[in-house]
Scaffold this active site. Sequence first.
Site, PDB file in Angstrom:
ATOM      1  N   TYR A 144      -8.454 -12.494  12.805  1.00  0.00           N
ATOM      2  CA  TYR A 144      -7.813 -11.190  12.579  1.00  0.00           C
ATOM      3  C   TYR A 144      -8.316 -10.117  13.555  1.00  0.00           C
ATOM      4  CZ  TYR A 144      -5.375  -7.400  10.355  1.00  0.00           C
ATOM      5  OH  TYR A 144      -4.527  -6.341  10.153  1.00  0.00           O
TER       6      TYR A 144
ATOM      7  N   PHE B 106       0.816  -1.230   0.000  1.00  0.00           N
ATOM      8  CA  PHE B 106       0.000   0.000   0.000  1.00  0.00           C
ATOM      9  C   PHE B 106       0.844   1.272   0.000  1.00  0.00           C
ATOM     10  CE2 PHE B 106      -3.232  -3.008   1.564  1.00  0.00           C
ATOM     11  CZ  PHE B 106      -4.240  -2.696   0.676  1.00  0.00           C
TER      12      PHE B 106
HETATM   13  P1  NAI Z   1       4.333  -4.571   2.768  1.00  0.00           P
HETATM   14  O1  NAI Z   1       5.088  -5.655   3.439  1.00  0.00           O
HETATM   15  O2  NAI Z   1       4.050  -4.686   1.324  1.00  0.00           O
HETATM   16  O3  NAI Z   1       5.101  -3.157   3.006  1.00  0.00           O
HETATM   17  C1  NAI Z   1       5.664  -2.828   4.230  1.00  0.00           C
HETATM   18  C2  NAI Z   1       6.588  -1.649   4.084  1.00  0.00           C
HETATM   19  O4  NAI Z   1       7.147  -1.349   5.377  1.00  0.00           O
HETATM   20  C3  NAI Z   1       7.794  -1.892   3.150  1.00  0.00           C
HETATM   21  O5  NAI Z   1       8.057  -0.706   2.450  1.00  0.00           O
HETATM   22  C4  NAI Z   1       8.940  -2.160   4.137  1.00  0.00           C
HETATM   23  O6  NAI Z   1      10.238  -1.834   3.623  1.00  0.00           O
HETATM   24  C5  NAI Z   1       8.549  -1.200   5.255  1.00  0.00           C
HETATM   25  N1  NAI Z   1       9.170  -1.505   6.539  1.00  0.00           N
HETATM   26  C6  NAI Z   1       9.005  -2.598   7.318  1.00  0.00           C
HETATM   27  N2  NAI Z   1       9.736  -2.473   8.445  1.00  0.00           N
HETATM   28  C7  NAI Z   1      10.359  -1.279   8.381  1.00  0.00           C
HETATM   29  C8  NAI Z   1      11.246  -0.581   9.239  1.00  0.00           C
HETATM   30  N3  NAI Z   1      11.633  -1.079  10.410  1.00  0.00           N
HETATM   31  N4  NAI Z   1      11.726   0.615   8.831  1.00  0.00           N
HETATM   32  C9  NAI Z   1      11.352   1.142   7.644  1.00  0.00           C
HETATM   33  N5  NAI Z   1      10.502   0.532   6.810  1.00  0.00           N
HETATM   34  C10 NAI Z   1      10.015  -0.665   7.161  1.00  0.00           C
HETATM   35  O7  NAI Z   1       3.007  -4.392   3.624  1.00  0.00           O
HETATM   36  P2  NAI Z   1       1.510  -3.914   3.297  1.00  0.00           P
HETATM   37  O8  NAI Z   1       0.650  -5.120   3.193  1.00  0.00           O
HETATM   38  O9  NAI Z   1       1.477  -2.891   2.245  1.00  0.00           O
HETATM   39  O10 NAI Z   1       1.132  -3.253   4.707  1.00  0.00           O
HETATM   40  C11 NAI Z   1       1.123  -1.860   4.937  1.00  0.00           C
HETATM   41  C12 NAI Z   1       0.012  -1.537   5.904  1.00  0.00           C
HETATM   42  O11 NAI Z   1      -1.247  -1.848   5.289  1.00  0.00           O
HETATM   43  C13 NAI Z   1       0.067  -2.351   7.199  1.00  0.00           C
HETATM   44  O12 NAI Z   1      -0.293  -1.526   8.282  1.00  0.00           O
HETATM   45  C14 NAI Z   1      -0.982  -3.423   6.984  1.00  0.00           C
HETATM   46  O13 NAI Z   1      -1.507  -3.909   8.181  1.00  0.00           O
HETATM   47  C15 NAI Z   1      -2.011  -2.618   6.196  1.00  0.00           C
HETATM   48  N6  NAI Z   1      -2.994  -3.435   5.471  1.00  0.00           N
HETATM   49  C16 NAI Z   1      -2.615  -4.493   4.681  1.00  0.00           C
HETATM   50  C17 NAI Z   1      -3.585  -5.261   4.055  1.00  0.00           C
HETATM   51  C18 NAI Z   1      -3.223  -6.424   3.175  1.00  0.00           C
HETATM   52  O14 NAI Z   1      -4.098  -7.216   2.856  1.00  0.00           O
HETATM   53  N7  NAI Z   1      -2.001  -6.544   2.756  1.00  0.00           N
HETATM   54  C19 NAI Z   1      -5.029  -4.963   4.193  1.00  0.00           C
HETATM   55  C20 NAI Z   1      -5.286  -3.777   4.970  1.00  0.00           C
HETATM   56  C21 NAI Z   1      -4.308  -3.070   5.600  1.00  0.00           C
END
Ligand code: NAI
Length: 403
Positions: A237, A53
């Site tokens: 969840y 996202f």
């Molecule tokens: P993702 O794994 O694709 O992206 C995570 C991002 O966080 C990456 O850019 C990564 O480099 C960064 N990151 C992680 N640890 C870090 C750190 N210590 N320092 C700096 N950067 C760091 O994850 P996604 O799925 O896009 O998740 C983003 C948000 O969206 C989360 O809060 C998740 O709960 C939420 N979300 C996700 C859904 C899904 O189905 N994937 C649905 C609804 C919400």
Amino acid sequence: MVIKPEIQGVVARTAHPYGCQQAVQAQIAFVESAAPITQGPKRVLILGASSGFGLASRIALTFGGAQAATLGVSFERGPSVKGVGTAGWYNNIYFKQAAEQQGYIAKNIVGDAFSPQIRQQVAQMIRDEFDGQVDLVIYSLATGVRPNPENGDMWRSCLKTVGENVSGFSVDLEKDSLVPAELTAANEDEILATTKVMGGEDWQEWIDFLLAEGLLATGAKTLAYSYIGPESTYPIYHHGTLGIAKQHLHHTATVLNQQLSQCVEGQANVVVCKALVTKASVFIPTFSPYILCLFKVMKQLGLHEECIEQMQRLFADKVYAEHDEQSSLTDENGLIRMDDWELKPEVQQQVDGLMAQMNVDNFKQVGDYAGYKSAFLALNGFGFSTVDYTQSVDLDALSCLTP
Ligand code: NAI
């Protein structure tokens, strides 16, 4: 070297640089042809900008009409003797290249967003390259660990239930099978640690820091992403450890909203997104059968969205739409609902029907396993018809590129 997909369980061990470039280009092409974001922010800080996202938000805000300058923070690894590096590393590089080619400012900081040093680097970068302030801060970190600043120990989040154990099945992407999985009940320490990692505390600290340093423009907004899902998934969840952490995030938005409105006439919101395949979501045990059925139904009904469609719609139709009155923007709990299509009764009824039929033998037919797997491969740069995967990739040349 020739780079092939290597999957261990639900973890990709390789990423294809040119495939990641294609994935970024495809998202840019989508937003360039979508309904534009007309009143968007001009300077945006994205925490967690390299995939999922966060990356989709960045692409939408730059190429989808707002023409924003972006500063992205992420935790990624480049090529080394240990391997080709992570997909997010290449996403950062190719996003920046594409943005700069069109004259947009795009800066990346790669490091731990929880560390004070990275906060200082962000502050300096905003002063040097963004005229000293940003108009939007997106909090999109997904991680399993956060250091405790007081003693350096790690808080580790866990994916567990609260109360009863739940058993079910999870997809194994390596073996293309559905395997039994169990979510055990968390203890108090595990619930607390998960809230420390995925709740709102760090979001609050970032906003406190940016306010104290005078880095938020008048009217600045901040958004964080969350998930709730249908009642059928509450035990795994919404009522589990992650859900409790997300409740904390939702509560933080209320506090931040008051603080920002007083300090900079700003606004804070949580955006509840749709369930999607990302590096983070494939990890949640027993959740994948739901996503397989959801994809099948939403595609059949013409309602399916990936991260990029969700984020373009979020900014164009909701956050920066002309009629963006707070009352019409959010639900009764102050949440912006991008899961509105996922939760439509007709979608959920059909999903329930498929879930009831699904078993280890028929899951590929009953659910959209092909779509799930190809979305996972695409996250890591595989499966693009425009990339010749038999060609050797020159990692030495790629290591000269910096995010
Ligand atoms: P993702 O794994 O694709 O992206 C995570 C991002 O966080 C990456 O850019 C990564 O480099 C960064 N990151 C992680 N640890 C870090 C750190 N210590 N320092 C700096 N950067 C760091 O994850 P996604 O799925 O896009 O998740 C983003 C948000 O969206 C989360 O809060 C998740 O709960 C939420 N979300 C996700 C859904 C899904 O189905 N994937 C649905 C609804 C919400």
